[in-house]
Design an enzyme around this catalytic site. Structure first.
Site, PDB file in Angstrom:
ATOM      1  CG  ASN A 187      -0.882  -1.534 -16.547  1.00  0.00           C
ATOM      2  OD1 ASN A 187      -0.253  -1.025 -17.453  1.00  0.00           O
ATOM      3  ND2 ASN A 187      -2.040  -2.134 -16.751  1.00  0.00           N
ATOM      4  CD  GLU A 231       1.939   3.638 -21.528  1.00  0.00           C
ATOM      5  OE1 GLU A 231       1.085   3.088 -20.809  1.00  0.00           O
ATOM      6  OE2 GLU A 231       2.845   3.009 -22.112  1.00  0.00           O
ATOM      7  CG  HIS A 238      -2.379   3.783 -19.722  1.00  0.00           C
ATOM      8  ND1 HIS A 238      -2.074   2.453 -19.866  1.00  0.00           N
ATOM      9  CD2 HIS A 238      -3.728   3.844 -19.817  1.00  0.00           C
ATOM     10  CE1 HIS A 238      -3.166   1.755 -20.052  1.00  0.00           C
ATOM     11  NE2 HIS A 238      -4.191   2.569 -20.026  1.00  0.00           N
ATOM     12  CD  GLU A 290      -1.850   1.216 -23.066  1.00  0.00           C
ATOM     13  OE1 GLU A 290      -2.779   0.400 -23.036  1.00  0.00           O
ATOM     14  OE2 GLU A 290      -0.883   1.182 -22.284  1.00  0.00           O
ATOM     15  CD  GLU A 316       0.412  -3.471 -25.847  1.00  0.00           C
ATOM     16  OE1 GLU A 316      -0.349  -3.956 -24.973  1.00  0.00           O
ATOM     17  OE2 GLU A 316       1.011  -2.390 -25.708  1.00  0.00           O
ATOM     18  CB  ALA A 350      -1.456 -13.473 -27.883  1.00  0.00           C
ATOM     19  CG  PHE A 353      -1.004  -6.598 -15.094  1.00  0.00           C
ATOM     20  CD1 PHE A 353      -2.030  -7.472 -15.441  1.00  0.00           C
ATOM     21  CD2 PHE A 353      -0.671  -5.591 -15.978  1.00  0.00           C
ATOM     22  CE1 PHE A 353      -2.704  -7.331 -16.649  1.00  0.00           C
ATOM     23  CE2 PHE A 353      -1.342  -5.432 -17.180  1.00  0.00           C
ATOM     24  CZ  PHE A 353      -2.359  -6.314 -17.518  1.00  0.00           C
TER      25      PHE A 353
END
Length: 1036
Positions: free
Chosen positions: A97, A411, A413, A456, A532, A534, A596
């Site tokens: 992730n 990204e 992150h 991100e 983003e 839920a 994940f």
């Protein structure tokens, strides 16, 4: 001829200044049709998809120089498009992730950098190589970087895996056989900007085309639509840029059509557009085509015009392009995101390009199936997380109607701080290129209503520069960006991720305020749309209805994008040849973030999870409301059409009145509802019974509308008109009572009646057996249960190396919650005239410190009709943690698969995720009651149950309704097993009867997110039920 070694010695993949060599400028999509093409060659495009030769090298130094000229003897066939990790033993997919799968030292990547060497032979005739044409090769998606050779000659280099790379290879081609060779690097400096939450895979994963283009042609063709304030008059502006010969004597003609009828035609010569104080650009032209009373484009009504644009010199057409045009106006006005002057409500979802079999490659059929499922489940928007998609996706969304957020492939992150790269001017050209090329390619699509600067990546000066470039280039669309707190100057929309409805999440920097609060902050007047929310990981989406109640109430809360569409589970096989869906770590990949990757509304095979049905219900486009007269009688129902633009005249309202789960009246009404209007329906029915009375309302699509199929359930609502109190009474007269046979032994108590025996273990206090006609009906004791097989939301891990000690699973583990010790402190019985009563009390102690966690008292009543009534009282003895459930569990003997129950259904539902469920009598098999989450967990609960019938067992609610699961798998096995395919059906069937069950949560999956009202925080809980076992058909 430059050698491979010489080319690679430059280390372009680690040079921040170099993103390409010889790559052509990106432009909107072109067909390159012209009159000569029609005569000489049917299609100016050859697909190079299909089999390619492939050689794999562990690192760049291993590459054989001979490969540049010919295939190596060890090469094998690989299919393009796809990822090489999915086609042979070349490498493994890595799921992570946040953490980069290599040491972080930008712009450098590991020396051991795997390389895939692709080649394909292409045969061309002289017609293809005709004069006045060029041959280009287009790679639509290659990760992460690649070098290109044609017939042994080096052509160029490209990075940015999610946008096309086009090269002119005219000089390298020849009549006959040609060899196109591509050297793909697994890692490059671009990988630092592609740290998205996904499987990390490599190769040529989108279409590859060889195209034949005229030397004199459009370099770019931008189409913009403009509307006046009242939307009565529109202008379609065409801006063309020339490449090739001089623009002298060249003109452009644009003709607009609607349903085949020509509306307007205009012709202009190049150089007619004044650029600045120095005048015009001879290679540019602008045309305007007026449209009166235009048919506007929206996701609800995706009206499209056709425009034909031709490049000619008066005698010959050099190029003819046919485009689709959607006329619409997007703006932010008075703090609201509007389309065609109407404030939008975003019913959105995030979507990765992912297929469980082909990895990053998604074919057109899958795209269409996804759009169909989205529209049939009331979605109207998709955020393309987190990179531009294949071009065909945008065309389909234009055609069928979806709003898109087009997101740059940026990204970072995993770097610390997150803006380390995005605040560094050294990387501005690389970042800017990813934004500018996205806009240049996708500009013409009406479905794109918002540009996104990426995901991100913190907030740096480079974001400000990208924001300004887009604003100057395309002022017709707003820009969103979440990084740096979701409300920086680089976003027109407050775009947080996982902000909650009423709860602030205070951090040292970039706090996430409750969304209701956020829109009321001082000097804040932008709309809020959750980029983003839920998080749909496993058994999730609890509390989703709260978001939609807020969206409907507060105009500036304009919806959001659920995370995400489909589980990223890769279909693979184990050593025994058994197929299963793999997640992080299953390939020995490291680092990994385990399951994940499984956070979609759909399973990897694209079948729906129960959460999808919850989203569909909360997002539906219709509202229902009953009107009562002063006496309380229901006289009318109002049906409201919440579409902003769509008239509903191809759907039927069906309502049914049910009494005691039986239909007593049905009525159908053909609807004709203009957008944002309502219809009042007269209701005339009477029911004098004292049973439960419900009214079920449905709106069903009559005939196919675009991708929405006839018979699709568009919306529904259940009204409970009469709620009968739960009452259970004995059915036999006292004159028929028979004596019980009671055997009170040292270790056991047996109660016999007719052909039934109930056995209690006096040492443990449990009901240990129930025998009917000589057959054992229970296989394990009936015992208290306070835990559940942990949900992903209970585990609370987004990064395996960053476990949250506040996660429910961690707290339960720390207190020994899942393995409590039992202690019997009371066992008594008494025989009355009408029944035998057994009372027990147990203490449940922590195995860690022997602290009392629960006290459970039960009273069992066995009457002369053979009913076992169970009354349970539970007292919590510690404040934290709260239990997952308060109920009982038993393994029962069963010979049938059929289940009938009266309660909420038909889908799985939990206390905080049951808006979509309605009361009714439901028939199901054990398989249908089970939800096959890839990572096994608690599943299949049904709530608000009045009775349950399975095999010869009948369980009825006594004082209040209960919840249940029925499964071939115990909670213990579900807890122990890591993959669905490893589960083994157990003897009998496990029955869990819950008086109370905590919510599943789902605001996110890495912190406790169950709302307080769905936690089991009371000191005392009471529940009860009746259990009978009757041979033959049981009366319920």
């Amino acid at each position: 001829m430059t050698s491979i070694k010489q080319i690679l010695a430059r280390h372009d993949w680690e040079n921040p200044v170099v993103t390409n060599w010889n790559r052509l400028p990106l432009h909107t999509s072109m067909s390159y049709a012209n009159e000569r093409n029609k005569r000489e060659i049917k299609q100016p495009r050859k697909s190079l998809n299909g089999p390619w030769q492939f050689s794999y090298f562990e690192n760049l130094s291993d590459i054989d120089e001979e490969w540049r000229k010919k295939d190596l003897p060890t090469s094998k066939i690989i299919h393009v498009p796809s990822n090489w990790q999915l086609q042979g033993d070349y490498d493994v997919p890595v799921y992570t992730n946040v953490t980069y799968p290599f040491p972080v030292n930008p712009p450098y990547v590991p020396t051991e950098n795997p390389v895939g060497a692709y080649s394909k032979k292409v045969f061309l005739d002289n017609k293809w190589l005709a004069d006045n044409t060029e041959s280009h090769v287009v790679f639509n998606g290659v990760g992460s970087a690649f070098y290109l050779w044609v017939n042994g000659e080096w052509v160029g280099y490209s990075e940015d895996s999610r946008l096309p790379a086009e090269f002119d290879i005219t000089e390298e081609l020849r009549a006959g056989e040609n060899r196109i060779a591509v050297l793909v690097l697994k890692w490059s400096k671009g990988s630092y900007f592609e740290d998205q939450d996904m499987w990390r895979m490599s190769g040529i994963f989108r279409d590859v085309d060889l195209i034949r283009v005229p030397k004199t042609r459009f370099q770019d063709l931008a189409i913009e639509t403009k509307l006046d304030e009242d939307l009565d008059d529109a202008t379609v502006e065409v801006r063309a840029q020339l490449v090739g010969n001089s623009a002298d004597n060249l003109s452009v003609t644009a003709e607009l059509f609607y349903h085949g009828m020509s509306l307007f035609k205009a012709t202009e010569q190049f150089g007619n557009r004044v650029i600045d104080e120095r005048g015009t650009n001879d290679g540019q032209v602008s045309l305007e085509l007026p449209v009166k009373n235009p048919a506007l484009w929206s996701a609800e009504v995706p009206n499209l015009y056709d425009i034909k644009v031709s490049l000619h010199d008066g005698e010959e057409n050099y190029q003819i392009e046919n485009k689709k045009v959607g006329i619409r106006k997007v703006q932010i006005k008075d703090g609201l995101l509007t389309l065609n002057n109407q404030p939008l409500l975003i019913r959105g979802v995030n979507k990765h390009e992912f297929n469980s079999k082909t990895g990053y490659y998604v074919d057109e059929k899958t795209m269409i199936d996804d759009i169909r499922m989205m529209k049939e489940h009331n979605f109207n928007a998709v955020r393309l997380s987190h990179y531009p998609n294949a071009s065909r996706w945008y065309e389909l969304c234009d055609q069928y109607g979806l709003y898109l957020v087009d997101e740059a492939n940026i990204e970072t992150h995993g770097v610390k701080p997150m803006n380390y790269l995005t605040n560094d001017p050294k990387y501005l050209p690389l970042m800017m290129e990813r934004v500018t090329r996205m806009v240049q390619r996708d500009y013409n699509h009406p479905s794109i209503i918002i540009w996104s600067l990426g995901n991100e990546s913190g907030y740096g000066h480079n974001h400000d520069a990208m924001y300004q470039w887009i604003k100057n280039t395309d002022p017709s669309r707003p820009i969103q960006y979440e990084g740096g707190g979701a409300d920086t100057p680089a976003t027109d929309i407050i775009a947080p991720m996982y902000a909650r409805v009423d709860q602030d999440q205070v951090e040292e920097v970039n706090s996430k305020w409750a969304i209701k609060k956020w829109i009321g902050l001082s000097k804040e007047n932008r709309p809020l749309i959750l980029c983003e929310y839920a998080h749909s990981m496993g058994n999730s989406l609890g509390g989703f209805n709260k978001y939609w109640e807020a969206f409907e109430k507060y105009p500036r809360l304009q919806g959001g994008f659920i995370w995400d569409w489909v589980d990223q589970g890769l279909l693979t096989k184990n050593n025994e040849g058994q197929s299963y869906y793999a997640y992080g770590g299953d390939f020995g990949d490291y680092p990994n973030d385990r399951q994940f990757s499984l956070d979609g509304l759909l399973f990897p095979d694209r079948t729906p999870k129960p959460a999808l049905l919850e989203a569909k219900y909360c997002q539906q486009y219709f509202a229902f409301q009953l009107e009562k007269d002063p006496t309380g009688k229901v006289n009318y129902m109002t049906v409201s059409n919440k579409h902003l633009f769509k008239t509903v005249n191809d759907a039927t309202l069906i309502y049914q009145i049910l009494s005691n789960d039986q239909v007593i009246e049905t009525k159908k009404i053909k609807l004709n509802l203009a957008p944002q209007t309502e219809e009042r329906v007269s209701l005339n029915f009477s029911d004098n019974s004292n049973e439960d009375v419900y009214m079920n309302c449905q709106i069903v699509q009559d005939s196919t509308d675009g991708l929405i199929r006839s018979g699709t359930l568009l919306a529904y609502k259940q009204f409970i008109l009469r709620n009968k109190p739960i009452m259970i009474s004995d059915v036999r007269s006292s004159d028929d009572y028979e004596d019980f046979l009671i055997n009170d032994a040292t270790d056991s108590l047996s109660i016999s009646l007719d052909d039934a025996i109930w056995q209690f273990n006096k040492r443990t206090g449990w009901l240990s057996n129930w025998i009917k006609n000589g057959q054992e009906k229970v296989l394990t004791p009936l015992k208290d249960q306070f835990s559940r097989a942990a949900l992903d939301n209970d585990i609370g891990v987004s990064e395996v190396t960053n476990i949250d000690p506040n996660a429910w699973f961690e707290r339960w583990q720390a207190t020994g919650f899942n393995h409590l010790n039992e202690k019997l402190v009371q066992f008594n019985w008494t025989a009355l005239k009408d029944e035998v009563r057994i009372t027990t009390q147990h203490q449940f102690l922590s195995p860690i410190d022997q602290h009392i966690m629960f006290i459970s008292s039960k009273e069992y009543r066995i009457n002369h009709v053979g009913d076992l009534k169970v009354y349970v009282d539970v007292w919590r003895q510690v404040a934290d943690p709260q239990p997952a459930r308060i109920g009982l569990s038993v393994q029962i003997n069963a010979t049938t698969d059929a289940v009938t129950y009266s309660g909420l259904g038909p889908m799985e539902n939990y206390p905080d995720r049951r808006s979509a469920a309605i009361r009714g009598k439901w028939d199901a098999s054990l398989k249908e009651l089970y939800t096959p989450y890839v990572f096994p967990s608690e599943n299949g609960l049904r709530t608000e149950v009045a009775y349950l019938k399975f095999d010869h067992h009948v369980i009825r609610a006594l004082e209040q309704r209960f919840s249940f699961n029925l499964s071939q798998f115990s909670q213990a096995q579900l807890s122990a097993v890591t993959h669905q395919h490893l589960l083994k059906p157990e003897e009998g069937v496990w029955l869990n009867i819950d008086g109370y069950h905590m919510g599943v949560g789902g605001d996110d999956s890495w912190s406790p997110s169950v709302s307080p009202e769905f936690l089991l925080s009371n000191d005392h809980y009471h529940y009860s039920f009746s259990w009978s076992n009757a041979e033959g058909e049981a009366n319920v």
